[in-house]
Design a protein around this motif. Structure first.
Motif, mmCIF file in Angstrom:
data_model
loop_
_atom_site.group_PDB
_atom_site.id
_atom_site.type_symbol
_atom_site.label_atom_id
_atom_site.label_comp_id
_atom_site.label_asym_id
_atom_site.label_seq_id
_atom_site.Cartn_x
_atom_site.Cartn_y
_atom_site.Cartn_z
ATOM 1 N N GLY A 297 -56.548 -14.333 111.726
ATOM 2 C CA GLY A 297 -55.654 -14.882 112.245
ATOM 3 C C GLY A 297 -54.110 -14.648 112.544
ATOM 4 O O GLY A 297 -53.376 -15.357 112.662
ATOM 5 N N ILE A 298 -54.034 -13.322 112.288
ATOM 6 C CA ILE A 298 -52.464 -12.713 112.421
ATOM 7 C C ILE A 298 -52.308 -12.621 113.716
ATOM 8 O O ILE A 298 -52.949 -11.623 114.542
ATOM 9 C CB ILE A 298 -52.439 -11.430 111.444
ATOM 10 N N PRO A 299 -51.104 -12.792 114.225
ATOM 11 C CA PRO A 299 -50.575 -12.465 115.811
ATOM 12 C C PRO A 299 -50.767 -11.046 115.978
ATOM 13 O O PRO A 299 -50.057 -10.045 114.962
ATOM 14 C CB PRO A 299 -49.284 -12.905 115.736
ATOM 15 N N VAL A 300 -51.234 -10.755 117.231
ATOM 16 C CA VAL A 300 -51.662 -9.147 117.402
ATOM 17 C C VAL A 300 -50.080 -8.450 117.367
ATOM 18 O O VAL A 300 -49.951 -7.296 116.825
ATOM 19 C CB VAL A 300 -51.896 -9.052 118.808
ATOM 20 N N GLY A 301 -48.842 -9.147 117.535
ATOM 21 C CA GLY A 301 -47.635 -8.626 117.510
ATOM 22 C C GLY A 301 -47.211 -8.345 116.076
ATOM 23 O O GLY A 301 -46.510 -7.220 115.883
ATOM 24 N N VAL A 302 -47.536 -9.243 115.280
ATOM 25 C CA VAL A 302 -47.231 -8.852 113.761
ATOM 26 C C VAL A 302 -48.186 -7.701 113.389
ATOM 27 O O VAL A 302 -47.495 -6.848 112.527
ATOM 28 C CB VAL A 302 -47.464 -10.073 113.063
ATOM 29 N N ALA A 303 -49.393 -7.803 113.753
ATOM 30 C CA ALA A 303 -50.359 -6.513 113.196
ATOM 31 C C ALA A 303 -49.628 -5.255 113.637
ATOM 32 O O ALA A 303 -49.755 -4.243 113.308
ATOM 33 C CB ALA A 303 -51.695 -7.202 113.679
ATOM 34 N N GLY A 304 -49.146 -5.354 115.256
ATOM 35 C CA GLY A 304 -48.893 -4.100 115.693
ATOM 36 C C GLY A 304 -47.600 -3.547 115.074
ATOM 37 O O GLY A 304 -47.284 -2.374 114.722
ATOM 38 N N ILE A 305 -46.585 -4.519 114.639
ATOM 39 C CA ILE A 305 -45.238 -4.096 113.750
ATOM 40 C C ILE A 305 -45.660 -3.436 112.688
ATOM 41 O O ILE A 305 -45.222 -2.348 112.220
ATOM 42 C CB ILE A 305 -44.408 -5.290 113.733
ATOM 43 N N VAL A 306 -46.993 -4.122 111.704
ATOM 44 C CA VAL A 306 -47.129 -3.501 110.281
ATOM 45 C C VAL A 306 -47.767 -2.175 110.771
ATOM 46 O O VAL A 306 -47.472 -1.275 110.130
ATOM 47 C CB VAL A 306 -48.389 -4.442 109.896
ATOM 48 N N GLY A 307 -48.510 -1.944 111.790
ATOM 49 C CA GLY A 307 -49.092 -0.687 112.204
ATOM 50 C C GLY A 307 -48.144 0.063 112.391
ATOM 51 O O GLY A 307 -48.285 1.577 112.035
ATOM 52 N N VAL A 308 -46.931 0.088 113.283
ATOM 53 C CA VAL A 308 -45.948 0.893 113.583
ATOM 54 C C VAL A 308 -45.127 1.301 112.153
ATOM 55 O O VAL A 308 -45.010 2.333 111.948
ATOM 56 C CB VAL A 308 -44.824 0.270 114.732
ATOM 57 N N GLY A 309 -45.034 0.423 111.373
ATOM 58 C CA GLY A 309 -44.415 0.736 110.153
ATOM 59 C C GLY A 309 -45.142 1.688 109.327
ATOM 60 O O GLY A 309 -44.652 2.659 108.676
ATOM 61 N N LEU A 310 -46.498 1.615 109.287
ATOM 62 C CA LEU A 310 -47.336 2.276 108.253
ATOM 63 C C LEU A 310 -47.455 3.627 108.896
ATOM 64 O O LEU A 310 -47.404 4.821 108.221
ATOM 65 C CB LEU A 310 -48.915 1.915 108.062
ATOM 66 N N THR A 311 -47.675 3.764 110.022
ATOM 67 C CA THR A 311 -47.748 4.985 110.874
ATOM 68 C C THR A 311 -46.462 5.867 110.782
ATOM 69 O O THR A 311 -46.430 6.962 110.460
ATOM 70 C CB THR A 311 -48.125 4.819 112.493
ATOM 71 N N LEU A 312 -45.268 5.141 111.024
ATOM 72 C CA LEU A 312 -43.953 5.838 110.720
ATOM 73 C C LEU A 312 -43.700 6.562 109.455
ATOM 74 O O LEU A 312 -43.491 7.650 109.361
ATOM 75 C CB LEU A 312 -42.851 4.991 111.300
ATOM 76 N N LEU A 313 -44.162 5.776 108.256
ATOM 77 C CA LEU A 313 -44.004 6.067 106.903
ATOM 78 C C LEU A 313 -44.942 7.431 106.582
ATOM 79 O O LEU A 313 -44.439 8.228 106.211
ATOM 80 C CB LEU A 313 -44.324 5.035 106.085
#
Length: 330
Positions: A297-313
């Motif tokens: 139930g997490i908004p797709v935009g929030v999940a996307g930002i988390v994914g961007v952060g993980l990928t960037l790191l």
């Protein structure tokens, strides 16, 4: 075109895993020739950008969507060795945190979406840019390289499935279906790649790996001299560009992702139509971030930002570890 668990038998899954591991190992060594203290942050940004844009499925034909694979784009921006590493990190993050792409199929996905797209895309890009020079040639080559890399990856999947899929297929009909729909997806991939490369060339051409040696030649007294030095020279601190690129990436993942097509992608659509949709549930299918937040139930935009952060790191850290260390001048 993320292959789920259950599509391939053990022999092909293990063999593809070995090929992927060997390819990544070779690319870790090769990336030292492409990365330094100035360009390593670009690799992290490129991986994060590919992650974000892969969330943006676009309609292709009725009931079928497509998304960026990104191999050709990454190779052109940061080099073929580093490009493979970027795609491998994206697939790792997607598989471990978002249940997108099977864990047993990770080697298959890296091989198809990383190695094949980069080899085909970069090879075609280099061929075209040997025949023509300048920014326009680089953008045109980027479009063609990205376009062809997608059906090439789809046909490679078909060959692997014919060799070791868990159900029998009529290889010619599946190859035609996979090649046809992914050629259409390739047009979208080509447009996204060309637009991105063109935008970076307009602002920081020195950060486009594929533009090195492609600057227009100077003509002095009717004779061709060396390439224009200012076109490829480092332009000082890249931080403003990188921050701007990260801002665009976050907007794509955090906002534009809400408008992505919900239709199945090319592989899912063909598999259902041709009767080889034999995927099994992902090991992490119940995680909150699975299916980009839909499960928890997490908004797709929030999940996307988390994914961007993980990928960037992860990608940025890997690029820094693989780089050759140089003195950087502001």
């Amino acid at each position: 075109m993320h292959v789920p668990d259950g599509f391939f038998n053990v022999a092909v899954s293990v063999s593809a895993g070995v090929v992927a591991a060997a390819g990544v190992a070779v690319c870790l060594r090769g990336a030292k020739r492409e990365l330094d203290d100035r360009t390593a942050p670009m690799a992290g940004l490129v991986a994060a950008f590919v992650f974000a844009v892969q969330m943006l499925n676009f309609p292709v034909v009725a009931g079928t969507s497509g998304h960026l694979l990104g191999g050709a784009l990454a190779a052109i921006l940061v080099g073929p060795y580093t490009g493979v590493l970027c795609i491998a990190v994206v697939l790792l993050v997607q598989g471990l945190f978002f249940a997108d792409g099977g864990l047993t199929a990770l080697g298959v996905n890296i091989t198809l979406m990383g190695l094949v797209t980069v080899l085909v895309g970069w090879g075609l890009f280099r061929l075209v840019t040997r025949l023509a020079r300048g920014k326009a040639a680089v953008v045109a080559a980027a479009f063609l390289a990205a376009l062809i890399s997608v059906p090439a990856s789809a046909l490679a999947f078909t060959l692997l499935f014919w060799l070791g899929g868990t159900v029998p297929i009529e290889v010619s009909s599946v190859a035609a279906a996979m090649g046809g729909v992914h050629l259409l997806i390739g047009i979208g991939e080509g447009l996204i790649t060309a637009a991105t490369v063109s935008a970076v060339l307009a602002v920081r051409p020195d950060l486009v790996y594929g533009y090195r040696g492609q600057a227009p030649a100077l003509v002095v007294n009717g004779k061709t001299a060396a390439t224009t030095p200012a076109a490829e020279a480092p332009r000082g601190n890249a931080r403003p560009f990188l921050l701007g690129g990260l801002g665009v990436t976050l907007i794509l993942a955090g906002v534009v992702s809400f408008f992505a097509s919900a239709d199945p992608d090319g592989l899912e659509s063909v598999a259902a139509e041709r009767g080889f949709d034999v995927g099994v549930d992902h090991l992490f299918a119940s995680w909150a971030l699975a299916d980009y937040g839909d499960v928890g139930g997490i908004p797709v935009g929030v999940a996307g930002i988390v994914g961007v952060g993980l990928t960037l790191l992860i990608a940025g850290g890997l690029a820094y570890a693989a780089r050759r260390r140089t003195a950087v001048k502001a």
